[in-house]
Write a protein that holds these residues in place. Structure first.
Motif, PDB file in Angstrom:
ATOM      1  N   MET A 138       3.016  21.901 -12.494  1.00 25.09           N
ATOM      2  CA  MET A 138       2.518  20.662 -13.054  1.00 25.09           C
ATOM      3  C   MET A 138       0.998  20.766 -13.198  1.00 25.09           C
ATOM      4  N   PRO A 139       0.462  20.460 -14.381  1.00 26.51           N
ATOM      5  CA  PRO A 139      -0.990  20.529 -14.554  1.00 26.51           C
ATOM      6  C   PRO A 139      -1.693  19.467 -13.702  1.00 26.51           C
ATOM      7  N   LEU A 140      -2.905  19.761 -13.282  1.00 25.41           N
ATOM      8  CA  LEU A 140      -3.646  18.815 -12.446  1.00 25.41           C
ATOM      9  C   LEU A 140      -3.816  17.466 -13.122  1.00 25.41           C
ATOM     10  N   SER A 141      -3.930  17.452 -14.434  1.00 22.68           N
ATOM     11  CA  SER A 141      -4.112  16.179 -15.138  1.00 22.68           C
ATOM     12  C   SER A 141      -2.886  15.277 -14.999  1.00 22.68           C
ATOM     13  N   ALA A 142      -1.734  15.862 -14.700  1.00 20.42           N
ATOM     14  CA  ALA A 142      -0.517  15.055 -14.551  1.00 20.42           C
ATOM     15  C   ALA A 142      -0.425  14.400 -13.175  1.00 20.42           C
ATOM     16  N   ILE A 143      -1.238  14.866 -12.234  1.00 21.69           N
ATOM     17  CA  ILE A 143      -1.218  14.288 -10.893  1.00 21.69           C
ATOM     18  C   ILE A 143      -2.118  13.059 -10.891  1.00 21.69           C
ATOM     19  N   ARG A 144      -1.525  11.920 -10.607  1.00 25.56           N
ATOM     20  CA  ARG A 144      -2.295  10.690 -10.605  1.00 25.56           C
ATOM     21  C   ARG A 144      -2.829  10.442  -9.209  1.00 25.56           C
ATOM     22  N   SER A 145      -4.096  10.101  -9.146  1.00 23.88           N
ATOM     23  CA  SER A 145      -4.667   9.844  -7.834  1.00 23.88           C
ATOM     24  C   SER A 145      -4.245   8.458  -7.357  1.00 23.88           C
ATOM     25  N   LYS A 146      -4.151   8.326  -6.053  1.00 26.91           N
ATOM     26  CA  LYS A 146      -3.731   7.061  -5.460  1.00 26.91           C
ATOM     27  C   LYS A 146      -4.955   6.323  -4.927  1.00 26.91           C
ATOM     28  N   HIS A 147      -4.785   5.044  -4.786  1.00 28.34           N
ATOM     29  CA  HIS A 147      -5.857   4.163  -4.346  1.00 28.34           C
ATOM     30  C   HIS A 147      -5.306   3.230  -3.275  1.00 28.34           C
ATOM     31  N   ARG A 148      -6.052   3.061  -2.213  1.00 27.27           N
ATOM     32  CA  ARG A 148      -5.627   2.191  -1.109  1.00 27.27           C
ATOM     33  C   ARG A 148      -6.461   0.911  -1.165  1.00 27.27           C
ATOM     34  N   PHE A 149      -5.809  -0.187  -1.540  1.00 26.12           N
ATOM     35  CA  PHE A 149      -6.463  -1.491  -1.625  1.00 26.12           C
ATOM     36  C   PHE A 149      -6.080  -2.277  -0.377  1.00 26.12           C
ATOM     37  N   VAL A 150      -7.071  -2.775   0.349  1.00 28.96           N
ATOM     38  CA  VAL A 150      -6.827  -3.519   1.583  1.00 28.96           C
ATOM     39  C   VAL A 150      -7.532  -4.860   1.485  1.00 28.96           C
ATOM     40  N   GLN A 151      -6.801  -5.921   1.822  1.00 22.75           N
ATOM     41  CA  GLN A 151      -7.392  -7.256   1.779  1.00 22.75           C
ATOM     42  C   GLN A 151      -6.773  -8.116   2.879  1.00 22.75           C
ATOM     43  N   GLU A 152      -7.587  -8.965   3.492  1.00 22.33           N
ATOM     44  CA  GLU A 152      -7.092  -9.912   4.495  1.00 22.33           C
ATOM     45  C   GLU A 152      -7.260 -11.330   3.971  1.00 22.33           C
ATOM     46  N   TYR A 153      -6.234 -12.135   4.220  1.00 17.12           N
ATOM     47  CA  TYR A 153      -6.256 -13.528   3.792  1.00 17.12           C
ATOM     48  C   TYR A 153      -5.945 -14.425   4.977  1.00 17.12           C
ATOM     49  N   PRO A 154      -6.772 -15.452   5.220  1.00 19.82           N
ATOM     50  CA  PRO A 154      -6.402 -16.415   6.255  1.00 19.82           C
ATOM     51  C   PRO A 154      -5.206 -17.237   5.762  1.00 19.82           C
ATOM     52  N   ILE A 155      -4.247 -17.442   6.638  1.00 19.61           N
ATOM     53  CA  ILE A 155      -3.045 -18.212   6.298  1.00 19.61           C
ATOM     54  C   ILE A 155      -2.856 -19.256   7.394  1.00 19.61           C
ATOM     55  N   ASN A 156      -2.744 -20.501   6.988  1.00 17.01           N
ATOM     56  CA  ASN A 156      -2.599 -21.578   7.962  1.00 17.01           C
ATOM     57  C   ASN A 156      -1.115 -21.820   8.239  1.00 17.01           C
ATOM     58  N   ALA A 157      -0.477 -20.814   8.849  1.00 17.77           N
ATOM     59  CA  ALA A 157       0.949 -20.918   9.193  1.00 17.77           C
ATOM     60  C   ALA A 157       1.220 -19.965  10.345  1.00 17.77           C
ATOM     61  N   SER A 158       2.188 -20.308  11.152  1.00 17.18           N
ATOM     62  CA  SER A 158       2.514 -19.450  12.288  1.00 17.18           C
ATOM     63  C   SER A 158       3.217 -18.183  11.805  1.00 17.18           C
ATOM     64  N   PRO A 159       3.124 -17.098  12.578  1.00 17.61           N
ATOM     65  CA  PRO A 159       3.841 -15.867  12.211  1.00 17.61           C
ATOM     66  C   PRO A 159       5.346 -16.103  12.017  1.00 17.61           C
ATOM     67  N   LYS A 160       5.947 -16.981  12.800  1.00 11.49           N
ATOM     68  CA  LYS A 160       7.386 -17.251  12.667  1.00 11.49           C
ATOM     69  C   LYS A 160       7.730 -17.872  11.322  1.00 11.49           C
ATOM     70  N   ILE A 161       6.838 -18.672  10.790  1.00 12.95           N
ATOM     71  CA  ILE A 161       7.061 -19.283   9.470  1.00 12.95           C
ATOM     72  C   ILE A 161       6.767 -18.271   8.366  1.00 12.95           C
ATOM     73  N   LEU A 162       5.704 -17.504   8.529  1.00 16.07           N
ATOM     74  CA  LEU A 162       5.242 -16.571   7.505  1.00 16.07           C
ATOM     75  C   LEU A 162       6.151 -15.352   7.343  1.00 16.07           C
ATOM     76  N   TYR A 163       6.620 -14.802   8.439  1.00  9.22           N
ATOM     77  CA  TYR A 163       7.341 -13.526   8.434  1.00  9.22           C
ATOM     78  C   TYR A 163       8.542 -13.476   7.477  1.00  9.22           C
ATOM     79  N   PRO A 164       9.416 -14.479   7.444  1.00  7.33           N
ATOM     80  CA  PRO A 164      10.565 -14.390   6.519  1.00  7.33           C
ATOM     81  C   PRO A 164      10.168 -14.266   5.045  1.00  7.33           C
ATOM     82  N   TYR A 165       8.983 -14.739   4.695  1.00  5.11           N
ATOM     83  CA  TYR A 165       8.513 -14.605   3.311  1.00  5.11           C
ATOM     84  C   TYR A 165       8.067 -13.180   2.989  1.00  5.11           C
TER      85      TYR A 165
END
Length: 137
Positions: free
Chosen positions: A1-28
Motif C-alpha cells: 500500500m502506498p504511503l499516500s493511502a495511509i490516513r493519519s489518525k487524530h485524537r480529539f479530547v474534550q471535557e464537558y460539565p454535565i449536571n447529572a449523576s453518573p447513574k443517570i448519564l451512563y445509560p445514555y
C-alpha cells in the motif's frame, strides 16, 4: 500500500460539565436506546458487544470493548465484516468527577481520520447539548 493511502489518525479530547449523576448519564452512553436519543440517527445492538451506528443512512459497526458501570465505555469501530483493524477508530466516553467541586464531567476521546478540530468541536458541542437536554444538565 502506498504511503499516500495511509490516513493519519487524530485524537480529539474534550471535557464537558454535565449536571447529572453518573447513574443517570451512563445509560445514555452504554445502551443503544440511550445513544439513539442524542448521538446518531440510529443505533442497533447486534449482540451483547456489537453495535451498528447509523449516521446519514450509513452503517458503522463497533464493538463495545470496555465498560465500567457508571464510569466509562469504549467503542472500537470494526470492518464491514466485523473484523478488527490495526489502529482502529474508537470513541471513549468517561464520566469523571471533580473531588474539589463535586461536578460531573463527560470526557470524550474521538480517535478517527477527522483532523479538523473546529469541526469536531462544533459537532461534539452540539451532540453534548442534546445529551444535556435529555438528562436535565
Amino acid at each position: 500500500m502506498p504511503l499516500s493511502a495511509i490516513r493519519s489518525k487524530h485524537r480529539f479530547v474534550q471535557e464537558y460539565p454535565i449536571n447529572a449523576s453518573p447513574k443517570i448519564l451512563y445509560p445514555y452512553l452504554a445502551s443503544a436506546s440511550g445513544l439513539r436519543q442524542w448521538f446518531c440517527q440510529d443505533v442497533i445492538m447486534l449482540n451483547q458487544h456489537t453495535f451498528d451506528f447509523v449516521w446519514d443512512n450509513q452503517h458503522h459497526l463497533a464493538e463495545l470493548t470496555s465498560q465500567r458501570t457508571n464510569r466509562s465505555v469504549r467503542y472500537v469501530f470494526l470492518t464491514p465484516d466485523r473484523g478488527h483493524m490495526p489502529d482502529a477508530n474508537y470513541l471513549d466516553f468517561m464520566i469523571e468527577s471533580s473531588e474539589l467541586t463535586q461536578e460531573i464531567y463527560l470526557r470524550i476521546v474521538d480517535y478517527s481520520e477527522e483532523t479538523d478540530d473546529i469541526e469536531l468541536q462544533e459537532m461534539w458541542d452540539n451532540l453534548v447539548q442534546n445529551l444535556r437536554e435529555l438528562v436535565g444538565g
